[in-house]
Scaffold this motif. Structure first.
Motif: not given
Length: 294
Positions: A227, A283, A285-291, A293
């Motif tokens: 992160d 993972e 990068k996905r957390r960043r995209t999800t957060n 939104r």
């Protein structure tokens, strides 16, 4: 991440040229695009041949090293400092000649457990030596990165904050930090925060587990580290590092206190590390995209 690399000591002790060539081949076969080599002595190895081998495999080369006590640029003895500077200058030239991109490691002191505190004069000697080495490296097209290591391997730079103060004191724009999760786990109160503090001053990054073995088998929280790498928009190389007495040379075993086999088979270790690092980065990068939104 620019290129994902692996330390040659996963494959070989580096004692022979053929061993290094085989390490290059195995690194490439496992999908790595960079190999990190220990300090190369031109009198021992044909650097031109190794450069051609790496190029044929599309492998970049990083070289890391630690200074010996008799070539310690943080010494108060002028003759010792001079020898250290000559060692660093020769190392830069070796990296250039092998077609490598960077010289890192413990370049600012000896790689040893000190029995005394660092001195102000010694620190100033080291700063001046690194500043002069940075000029040589810049002219050679070689990045100069200083590895921040734990208290048992140097007495001078053990934390990111110390490293930032040191490179600022050099006055050079060609010196960056070489950070390592293994060492940060020992010395930093908050490794992820330290990485964010370093920001664009990070020139090279090592991924290593707390027990020097398989990633995920120790206590390092890699989610936090990946992160932080995204937070600082880290776009440079990342290299996996792991040591086992099964492979590593005796000198490094003594310097790094590698007393046991942390693994026995190099190939599954290397394959696992590549998948682990790529998965953790995805993972994050996905957390960043999800957060992000609404």
């Amino acid at each position: 991440m620019k290129k994902l690399g692996i330390h040659s000591f996963v494959w070989t002790d580096g004692a022979t040229e053929s061993g290094i060539e085989q390490a290059m081949e195995k690194s490439s076969a496992c999908g790595y695009r960079l190999i990190e080599l220990a300090y190369l002595r031109p009198e021992k190895f044909n650097l031109d041949r190794l450069a051609k081998k790496a190029k044929s495999l599309d492998l970049d080369i990083a070289v890391t090293m630690g200074l010996s006590p008799d070539a310690d640029v943080s010494s108060e003895d002028a003759s010792v400092v001079k020898k250290g500077e000559e060692t660093l200058a020769n190392a830069v030239k070796a990296v250039r000649d092998i077609g490598g991109s960077k010289l890192g490691g413990i370049l600012y002191s000896a790689h040893t457990k000190y029995s005394t505190m660092p001195t102000d004069r010694g620190r100033k000697n080291s700063i001046a030596a690194i500043a002069r080495t940075a000029d040589i490296a810049k002219a050679a097209g070689v990045d100069l990165v200083l590895e921040i290591v734990n208290r048992f391997e140097s007495n001078l730079l053990n934390t990111t904050a110390q490293g930032l103060d040191f490179i600022e004191a050099t006055g050079s724009d060609h010196v960056r930090l070489h950070l390592d999760t293994f060492h940060m786990n020992i010395e930093e109160a908050n490794p992820a925060a330290a990485l964010r503090l370093a920001g664009d001053k990070v020139g090279y990054f090592h991924i290593g587990e707390s027990n020097r073995g398989y990633l995920g088998d120790g206590v390092i929280d890699f989610d936090l580290m990946f992160d932080a790498l995204l937070d600082i928009d880290y776009q440079r190389d990342i290299t996996f590092e792991s040591f086992s007495t099964k492979v590593v040379d005796q000198a490094l075993s003594l310097a790094c206190a590698i007393w046991r086999d942390t693994w026995n088979d190099s190939v599954p270790l290397a394959e696992h590390a590549k998948l682990f690092i790529e998965t953790k980065m995805a993972e994050a990068k996905r957390r960043r995209t999800t957060n992000a939104r609404p």
